[in-house]
Write a protein that holds these residues in place. Structure first.
Motif, mmCIF file in Angstrom:
data_model
loop_
_atom_site.group_PDB
_atom_site.id
_atom_site.type_symbol
_atom_site.label_atom_id
_atom_site.label_comp_id
_atom_site.label_asym_id
_atom_site.label_seq_id
_atom_site.Cartn_x
_atom_site.Cartn_y
_atom_site.Cartn_z
ATOM 1 N N ASN A 139 0.819 -1.212 0.000
ATOM 2 C CA ASN A 139 0.000 0.000 0.000
ATOM 3 C C ASN A 139 0.853 1.261 0.000
ATOM 4 O O ASN A 139 0.340 2.355 0.131
ATOM 5 N N THR A 140 2.152 1.096 -0.150
ATOM 6 C CA THR A 140 3.080 2.226 -0.200
ATOM 7 C C THR A 140 3.850 2.184 -1.511
ATOM 8 O O THR A 140 4.373 1.146 -1.894
ATOM 9 N N TYR A 146 8.437 -2.275 -1.724
ATOM 10 C CA TYR A 146 7.498 -1.238 -2.145
ATOM 11 C C TYR A 146 7.434 -1.237 -3.669
ATOM 12 O O TYR A 146 8.367 -1.658 -4.336
ATOM 13 N N TYR A 182 -2.700 3.521 -4.070
ATOM 14 C CA TYR A 182 -1.806 3.479 -2.909
ATOM 15 C C TYR A 182 -2.343 4.328 -1.767
ATOM 16 O O TYR A 182 -2.968 5.362 -1.991
ATOM 17 N N ASP A 183 -2.089 3.885 -0.534
ATOM 18 C CA ASP A 183 -2.461 4.659 0.653
ATOM 19 C C ASP A 183 -1.381 5.659 1.034
ATOM 20 O O ASP A 183 -1.680 6.694 1.612
ATOM 21 N N HIS A 198 0.166 10.494 3.355
ATOM 22 C CA HIS A 198 -0.944 9.563 3.293
ATOM 23 C C HIS A 198 -1.991 10.100 2.338
ATOM 24 O O HIS A 198 -2.159 11.314 2.195
ATOM 25 N N ARG A 199 -2.696 9.188 1.685
ATOM 26 C CA ARG A 199 -3.756 9.543 0.743
ATOM 27 C C ARG A 199 -4.744 10.578 1.334
ATOM 28 O O ARG A 199 -5.162 11.507 0.670
#
Length: 130
Positions: free
Chosen positions: A4-5, A45, A76-77, A122-123
């Motif tokens: 998620n990164t 990643y 992605y977060d 962060h998103r």
């Protein structure tokens, strides 16, 4: 567990970096880019490469914003954004940024020149300004 990164490598092409007048600098910048990319690919990643050919916008700010927007659009977060002008960047810096960033908490690696060498966000903290 899905990744998620993303690491967003935002960089100038070696051809443009080499316009500094340093003899054979295009080869030097290409080797530096290749070394950094190899180091980043060894991490757990996803690596998103944004060379000048891919950057959209009329100035640095709009190009950088569009790169972040496009990367978040991939799902992605978190994004850890770095440039290719930081050969001293370590894997530990990236891991620390990934551990540190969460909603309402960005991670900025300040440079001595007044900018930054790393920005992680962060998103939920990315504001759309279209």
């Amino acid at each position: 567990m899905p990744v998620n990164t993303a690491i967003l490598l935002f960089f100038r092409d070696s051809e443009n970096e080499s316009k500094t007048g340093i003899h054979d600098s295009q080869s030097i910048f290409r080797n530096l880019n290749d070394h950094l990319i190899k180091k980043l690919k060894s991490q757990p990643y996803d690596l998103i490469l944004y060379s000048e050919k891919r950057q959209l916008g009329k100035d640095f700010g709009s190009k950088y914003y569009n790169a972040l927007k496009d990367t978040f659009a991939l799902g992605y977060d978190k994004i850890i954004s770095i440039g290719n002008d930081t050969p001293q960047l370590s894997v530990g810096h990236i891991q620390q940024a990934d551990r540190s960033v969460c909603p309402n908490k960005m991670c900025i690696g300040p440079s001595k020149a007044g900018g930054f060498y790393l920005l992680a966000l962060h998103r939920s903290d990315f504001t759309k300004i279209d």
